[in-house]
Design an enzyme around this catalytic site. Structure first.
Site, PDB file in Angstrom:
ATOM      1  N   LYS A 288       5.222   2.082  -3.089  1.00 45.86           N
ATOM      2  CA  LYS A 288       5.152   3.448  -3.599  1.00 45.86           C
ATOM      3  C   LYS A 288       5.321   3.409  -5.102  1.00 45.86           C
ATOM      4  O   LYS A 288       5.915   2.474  -5.648  1.00 45.86           O
ATOM      5  CB  LYS A 288       6.284   4.294  -3.001  1.00 45.86           C
ATOM      6  CG  LYS A 288       5.992   5.768  -3.019  1.00 45.86           C
ATOM      7  CD  LYS A 288       5.005   6.111  -1.917  1.00 45.86           C
ATOM      8  CE  LYS A 288       4.803   7.570  -1.695  1.00 45.86           C
ATOM      9  NZ  LYS A 288       4.238   7.802  -0.347  1.00 45.86           N
TER      10      LYS A 288
ATOM     11  N   LYS B  59       0.845  -1.201   0.000  1.00 43.88           N
ATOM     12  CA  LYS B  59       0.000   0.000   0.000  1.00 43.88           C
ATOM     13  C   LYS B  59       0.873   1.241   0.000  1.00 43.88           C
ATOM     14  O   LYS B  59       1.820   1.340   0.781  1.00 43.88           O
ATOM     15  CB  LYS B  59      -0.887  -0.004   1.261  1.00 43.88           C
ATOM     16  CG  LYS B  59      -1.818   1.190   1.372  1.00 43.88           C
ATOM     17  CD  LYS B  59      -3.142   0.940   0.682  1.00 43.88           C
ATOM     18  CE  LYS B  59      -4.029   2.168   0.615  1.00 43.88           C
ATOM     19  NZ  LYS B  59      -3.721   3.062  -0.536  1.00 43.88           N
TER      20      LYS B  59
ATOM     21  N   SER C 229      -6.896   5.988   4.167  1.00 39.97           N
ATOM     22  CA  SER C 229      -7.036   5.150   2.968  1.00 39.97           C
ATOM     23  C   SER C 229      -7.557   3.763   3.342  1.00 39.97           C
ATOM     24  O   SER C 229      -8.394   3.175   2.651  1.00 39.97           O
ATOM     25  CB  SER C 229      -5.682   4.985   2.280  1.00 39.97           C
ATOM     26  OG  SER C 229      -5.375   6.103   1.504  1.00 39.97           O
TER      27      SER C 229
HETATM   28  N1  GLU Z   1       0.778   9.126  -0.040  1.00 38.26           N
HETATM   29  C1  GLU Z   1       0.345   9.012   1.311  1.00 38.26           C
HETATM   30  C2  GLU Z   1       1.496   8.657   2.210  1.00 38.26           C
HETATM   31  O1  GLU Z   1       2.638   8.865   1.862  1.00 38.26           O
HETATM   32  C3  GLU Z   1      -0.853   8.062   1.457  1.00 38.26           C
HETATM   33  C4  GLU Z   1      -0.582   6.662   1.049  1.00 38.26           C
HETATM   34  C5  GLU Z   1      -1.829   5.789   1.000  1.00 38.26           C
HETATM   35  O2  GLU Z   1      -2.873   6.252   1.403  1.00 38.26           O
HETATM   36  O3  GLU Z   1      -1.711   4.644   0.552  1.00 38.26           O
HETATM   37  O4  GLU Z   1       1.319   8.240   3.309  1.00 38.26           O
END
Ligand code: GLU
Length: 418
Positions: A105, A69, A351
């Site tokens: 990521k 995730k 999320s």
């Molecule tokens: N981009 C956000 C973070 O760095 C959210 C990641 C997500 O919700 O999967 O935490």
């Protein structure tokens, strides 16, 4: 200056965490390597008929605790090392939040401001076609990050539906409400940061409405975080974004700045306010405030900027804004750092809530969402606090120790043999 490699930075802290926990290399060696790294080339027909090829990445760092995730960013400086580090930080963060995910990521090396809306949509869809084999509701769930938003998440969900033949809203989070997004998700990172700052105040016998603050970055995290902290009474005197640095010693009008940025493509360019002046960007971190809210990009508080800092706390809204060197310097100076992997976990916890709602098909009210978010944020903070108190380490090291314990335990339980 040696080239900054954020993944190396992450490994140093991980190794230190393992050492304090008394782990041997063999106990955690698997966490030092990303499980899977995918680099893709994405050819796009531009509006003028030219073809441009963009580089894209998706990294699964570790999936011992659940599906991979993490967000997707569109940035001209995105590369393999950055995405690898960001994926590893997601592993740590998801373990701190104690949500059933591993870390991932993604990124595309592109300046999205140079693309038309149609080009951006084509690029997003083509990227999804390239990473399709490794994403899935129980496999890898993307989300927004720097320069990506709900609209881009909607295109991802739609392209995934076209490729798989089924509408699965849980394939991606941070979606607009009309297609299965969740009330509260847009504000979740900034709200979570506000809860973190409140808890820090409690631990230090301070009142949040007596704090002064400067903010770096006014994107989703910086603007929502600044707005909610301002509403709690924090006096924000200085804000820097890519267009300049605004200052008002009596406190900037954050409500006005928030509205302005949202109606000007998330940019403060051209914003004016009575009593506010523009100061050189190089003076941002030198301001005499209690808290620096770092909500721009990684590597901002580094060997060149750290000595300017007069604050007593760094609140990390961005991922990786403080380098290892600056971290060590702050530890020596007694300046506390509330690290990204703990303080901005609200985004991915939010999320997770969206994904749970997508999978059950039952949608919550905003109050329910925020209440659950607060509980998760507080629990994460207390778990880290217990570790910090027991071993007398910094917040960051305590986070890595806690996360490492949780990841190692999951992996051990699942077994190591192929
Ligand atoms: N981009 C956000 C973070 O760095 C959210 C990641 C997500 O919700 O999967 O935490």
């Amino acid at each position: 200056m040696a080239t900054y490699n954020p993944y190396e930075n992450m490994l140093h802290i991980l190794d230190k965490a393992a050492e304090v926990l008394g782990y041997e290399k063999k106990d955690y060696e698997f966490v030092r390597y990303p499980e899977r790294e995918l680099t893709v080339s994405i050819p796009i027909v531009m509006d003028n008929g030219d073809i441009q090829v963009f580089s894209g990445y998706r990294v699964h760092h570790n999936t011992a605790r659940g599906a991979a995730k993490g967000g997707i960013r569109f940035h001209p400086e995105s590369d393999e090392n950055e995405v690898k580090a960001l994926a590893a930080w997601m592993t740590i963060k998801n373990a701190i939040g104690n949500i059933p995910y591993g870390g991932a990521k993604g990124g595309i090396k592109v300046d999205p401001r140079k693309l038309s809306e149609r080009e951006l949509q084509r690029l997003t869809r083509a990227y999804v076609r390239r990473i399709f084999p490794i994403i899935g509701v129980d496999q890898d769930v993307p989300a927004p990050d720097v320069n990506t938003n709900g609209q881009i998440m909607a295109w991802i969900a739609d392209e995934y539906a076209a490729l798989s033949g089924t509408w699965q809203p849980g394939i991606v989070t941070g979606k607009p409400l009309s297609i299965g997004g969740s009330l509260g998700r847009n504000e979740a990172t900034g709200r979570g940061l506000t809860y973190t700052l409140e808890t820090w105040c409690e631990k230090n016998n301070l009142k949040i409405n007596e704090l002064t603050m400067l903010v770096q970055g006014f994107g989703n995290v910086g603007s929502v975080g600044a707005l909610l902290m301002h509403r709690k009474g924090v006096k924000i005197t200085t804000i820097g974004d890519i267009n300049g640095t605004w200052q008002n010693p009596n406190g900037l009008d954050i409500e006005a700045m928030y509205i302005y940025a949202n109606s000007h493509g998330r940019s403060l360019k051209g914003y004016t306010e009575e009593g506010a002046t523009m100061i050189p960007d190089s003076e941002l971190f030198a301001q005499k405030v209690d808290v620096i809210f770092a909500a721009a990009m990684e590597n901002q508080i580094n060997e060149n900027t750290m000595k300017k800092v007069q604050a007593r706390l760094i609140l990390e809204g961005a991922n990786g804004p403080t380098t290892e060197e600056a971290d060590n310097y702050f530890e020596e100076k007694g300046i506390e750092v509330l690290p990204d992997v703990m303080s901005n976990v609200g985004g991915v916890v939010g999320s997770y809530f969206e994904w749970v709602q997508n999978r059950t098909g039952y949608y919550w009210t905003e109050e329910e969402y925020n209440e659950k978010l607060k509980k998760k944020m507080n629990q994460g903070y207390e778990d880290v606090w217990a570790m910090k108190e027991k071993y007398h380490v910094t917040y960051r090291l305590a986070c890595y120790m806690l996360a490492l314990q949780r990841v190692v335990e999951a992996q051990k339980t699942r077994g190591f043999l192929g």
